[in-house]
Scaffold this active site. Sequence first.
Site, PDB file in Angstrom:
ATOM      1  N   GLN A  16      31.085  25.361  43.198  1.00  0.00           N
ATOM      2  CA  GLN A  16      29.940  26.185  42.774  1.00  0.00           C
ATOM      3  C   GLN A  16      28.580  25.493  42.764  1.00  0.00           C
ATOM      4  OE1 GLN A  16      28.410  28.859  38.989  1.00  0.00           O
ATOM      5  NE2 GLN A  16      30.476  28.157  38.941  1.00  0.00           N
ATOM      6  N   GLU A 138      32.300  22.483  35.676  1.00  0.00           N
ATOM      7  CA  GLU A 138      31.332  23.194  34.826  1.00  0.00           C
ATOM      8  C   GLU A 138      31.429  22.858  33.331  1.00  0.00           C
ATOM      9  OE1 GLU A 138      28.811  25.596  35.365  1.00  0.00           O
ATOM     10  OE2 GLU A 138      28.564  25.453  33.209  1.00  0.00           O
ATOM     11  N   GLY A 246      10.256  29.409  17.892  1.00  0.00           N
ATOM     12  CA  GLY A 246       9.613  29.343  16.589  1.00  0.00           C
ATOM     13  C   GLY A 246       9.711  30.635  15.782  1.00  0.00           C
TER      14      GLY A 246
HETATM   15  N1  CAO Z   1      37.072  16.725  56.777  1.00  0.00           N
HETATM   16  C1  CAO Z   1      37.872  15.769  56.253  1.00  0.00           C
HETATM   17  N2  CAO Z   1      37.943  15.501  54.943  1.00  0.00           N
HETATM   18  C2  CAO Z   1      37.192  16.268  54.105  1.00  0.00           C
HETATM   19  C3  CAO Z   1      36.348  17.288  54.594  1.00  0.00           C
HETATM   20  C4  CAO Z   1      36.308  17.498  55.996  1.00  0.00           C
HETATM   21  N3  CAO Z   1      35.523  18.448  56.519  1.00  0.00           N
HETATM   22  N4  CAO Z   1      35.740  17.870  53.541  1.00  0.00           N
HETATM   23  C5  CAO Z   1      36.190  17.242  52.443  1.00  0.00           C
HETATM   24  N5  CAO Z   1      37.057  16.279  52.783  1.00  0.00           N
HETATM   25  C6  CAO Z   1      37.753  15.349  51.887  1.00  0.00           C
HETATM   26  C7  CAO Z   1      36.785  14.457  51.159  1.00  0.00           C
HETATM   27  O1  CAO Z   1      36.342  13.442  52.015  1.00  0.00           O
HETATM   28  C8  CAO Z   1      37.655  13.965  50.014  1.00  0.00           C
HETATM   29  O2  CAO Z   1      38.499  12.944  50.493  1.00  0.00           O
HETATM   30  P1  CAO Z   1      38.691  11.513  49.770  1.00  0.00           P
HETATM   31  O3  CAO Z   1      39.172  11.810  48.399  1.00  0.00           O
HETATM   32  O4  CAO Z   1      39.702  10.841  50.628  1.00  0.00           O
HETATM   33  O5  CAO Z   1      37.388  10.832  49.763  1.00  0.00           O
HETATM   34  C9  CAO Z   1      38.534  15.173  49.740  1.00  0.00           C
HETATM   35  O6  CAO Z   1      38.376  16.054  50.836  1.00  0.00           O
HETATM   36  C10 CAO Z   1      38.282  15.999  48.512  1.00  0.00           C
HETATM   37  O7  CAO Z   1      36.986  15.885  47.976  1.00  0.00           O
HETATM   38  P2  CAO Z   1      36.740  15.901  46.399  1.00  0.00           P
HETATM   39  O8  CAO Z   1      37.337  14.677  45.781  1.00  0.00           O
HETATM   40  O9  CAO Z   1      35.301  16.116  46.192  1.00  0.00           O
HETATM   41  O10 CAO Z   1      37.546  17.211  45.920  1.00  0.00           O
HETATM   42  P3  CAO Z   1      38.388  17.438  44.582  1.00  0.00           P
HETATM   43  O11 CAO Z   1      38.920  18.816  44.711  1.00  0.00           O
HETATM   44  O12 CAO Z   1      39.364  16.364  44.308  1.00  0.00           O
HETATM   45  O13 CAO Z   1      37.281  17.390  43.416  1.00  0.00           O
HETATM   46  C11 CAO Z   1      35.297  18.107  42.252  1.00  0.00           C
HETATM   47  C12 CAO Z   1      36.454  18.492  43.192  1.00  0.00           C
HETATM   48  C13 CAO Z   1      34.380  19.287  42.148  1.00  0.00           C
HETATM   49  C14 CAO Z   1      35.872  17.766  40.866  1.00  0.00           C
HETATM   50  C15 CAO Z   1      34.563  16.893  42.825  1.00  0.00           C
HETATM   51  O14 CAO Z   1      34.175  17.179  44.130  1.00  0.00           O
HETATM   52  C16 CAO Z   1      33.345  16.491  42.016  1.00  0.00           C
HETATM   53  O15 CAO Z   1      33.435  15.893  40.941  1.00  0.00           O
HETATM   54  N6  CAO Z   1      32.130  16.776  42.555  1.00  0.00           N
HETATM   55  C17 CAO Z   1      30.875  16.379  41.967  1.00  0.00           C
HETATM   56  C18 CAO Z   1      30.526  17.201  40.778  1.00  0.00           C
HETATM   57  C19 CAO Z   1      30.470  18.677  41.085  1.00  0.00           C
HETATM   58  O16 CAO Z   1      29.777  19.146  41.943  1.00  0.00           O
HETATM   59  N7  CAO Z   1      31.212  19.424  40.301  1.00  0.00           N
HETATM   60  C20 CAO Z   1      31.050  20.866  40.293  1.00  0.00           C
HETATM   61  C21 CAO Z   1      32.122  21.549  40.942  1.00  0.00           C
HETATM   62  S1  CAO Z   1      32.048  23.254  40.540  1.00  0.00           S
HETATM   63  O17 CAO Z   1      32.635  23.364  39.006  1.00  0.00           O
END
Ligand code: CAO
Length: 421
Positions: A16, A138, A246
């Site tokens: 998001q 979030e 206020g």
């Molecule tokens: N091709 C190949 N690999 C891809 C890719 C693509 N097109 N797109 C994504 N990936 C891979 C990433 O490189 C990552 O791999 P590694 O772990 O090996 O580096 C993997 O997919 C997953 O990415 P992620 O760790 O960001 O995803 P997650 O689901 O584990 O975590 C989230 C999700 C949201 C917790 C994390 O991305 C995060 O903390 N983001 C920053 C804060 C944020 O924006 N949070 C709000 C989210 S909405 O509530």
Amino acid sequence: MKALEGVRILDFTHVQSGPTCTQLLAWFGADVIKVERPGVGDITRTQLRDIPDVDSLYFTMLNGNKRSMTLDTKSEGGKAILERLIKACDVLVENFAPGAIDRMGFPWEKIQELNPRMIYASVKGFGPGPYEDCKVYENVAQCTGGSASTTGFDDGPPLVTGSQIGDSGTGLHLGLGIVTALYHREKTGRGQRVLAAMQDGVLNLARVKLRDQQRLAHGPLKEYPQYPNGTFTDECPRAGNASGGGQPGWAVKTKGGGANDYIYVIIQPPGWAVYMKLCGREELIDDPEWATPEARLPKLDQCFALIEEWTKTKDKFEVMEILNERNVPCGPILSMKELAEEPSLRATGTVVEVDHPTRGKYLTVGQPIKLSDSPAEVGPSPLLGEHTDEILGDVLGLSEDEIEATWASGALGQKASAAAE
Ligand code: CAO
């Protein structure tokens, strides 16, 4: 011409926070190229689905007006395409877990080397410090940014809010950072890094609570419901429905007794006489026990109880009309159903009906920021990889044969027609 026409955004956002930001930029006219993992895409495509095999509302409502391409950025062929995309785009936006883009082989130094004009914008859960490597969603941000500890009633647990201040709020912060960096680039020719941490964004939105934290050192917070009978500690408490400003305010009941039959009323000094006339309590208008804001502060609960006796005799829209005719600010508690059906929001494009190729019609929140010369036309979200060939052709200038060869290399995943066989 749209305000951001000509700005090309390489959009690695998911879930998001990041998608909120790039959707706003797309509505301002930027060409947003959403890069998604082949076969999978943004995880929200399949989350909270209401219709089988159709992109969820979660996804469609955050990714309108974007183009989608698939790319395996961990394959050799995918990395080569990504290098070319970095050279061809103005902004790279991402909200992966910390370090993910580096692990793909594209640290900031390399991005700068490939394209010194590129702006590299990230949402992360935390800024530099002890938690910088943590993943965040979030509600984690609402809790770590000071919102949850200051939301709710004094005798209840901390509460998160329905407004997505951690995700969409941080997306807004990031969007401002991006357009500021674009403006700076106009003068310097150089791109820069933009970081919006969700904890920082929530704390920024909870700024008035840090104000109250400091006011505590000088005595109780007299507009809070804890005053005068409750206790204050050295931490900013939860204020229930008390006004953040206020002027004292509270949500009072209206006719109907439903979950949202309430109106938020605010007692500005001139409003007291208006309320007391409406309540049939004219004698309290000049009574020194009630007439001044100072006199009312220790008994705000009684003031709102008096007002509620009157509001309970009218529905919330009648109260809204009567009070506004008398220049007294108030706000009916509107449900999502009421907002979805509100004609004035449809008329301004704040609530829009969009037609999606596989979902059909759905409602979305359109561009909330209105530019007089750059009105937003809100379109549907793209299907996974819908524009892959188009983007390789018009952004990277690949010929049809080169595009076919790229598909054959596996860098783009499996072509839809091949996948169907
Ligand atoms: N091709 C190949 N690999 C891809 C890719 C693509 N097109 N797109 C994504 N990936 C891979 C990433 O490189 C990552 O791999 P590694 O772990 O090996 O580096 C993997 O997919 C997953 O990415 P992620 O760790 O960001 O995803 P997650 O689901 O584990 O975590 C989230 C999700 C949201 C917790 C994390 O991305 C995060 O903390 N983001 C920053 C804060 C944020 O924006 N949070 C709000 C989210 S909405 O509530």
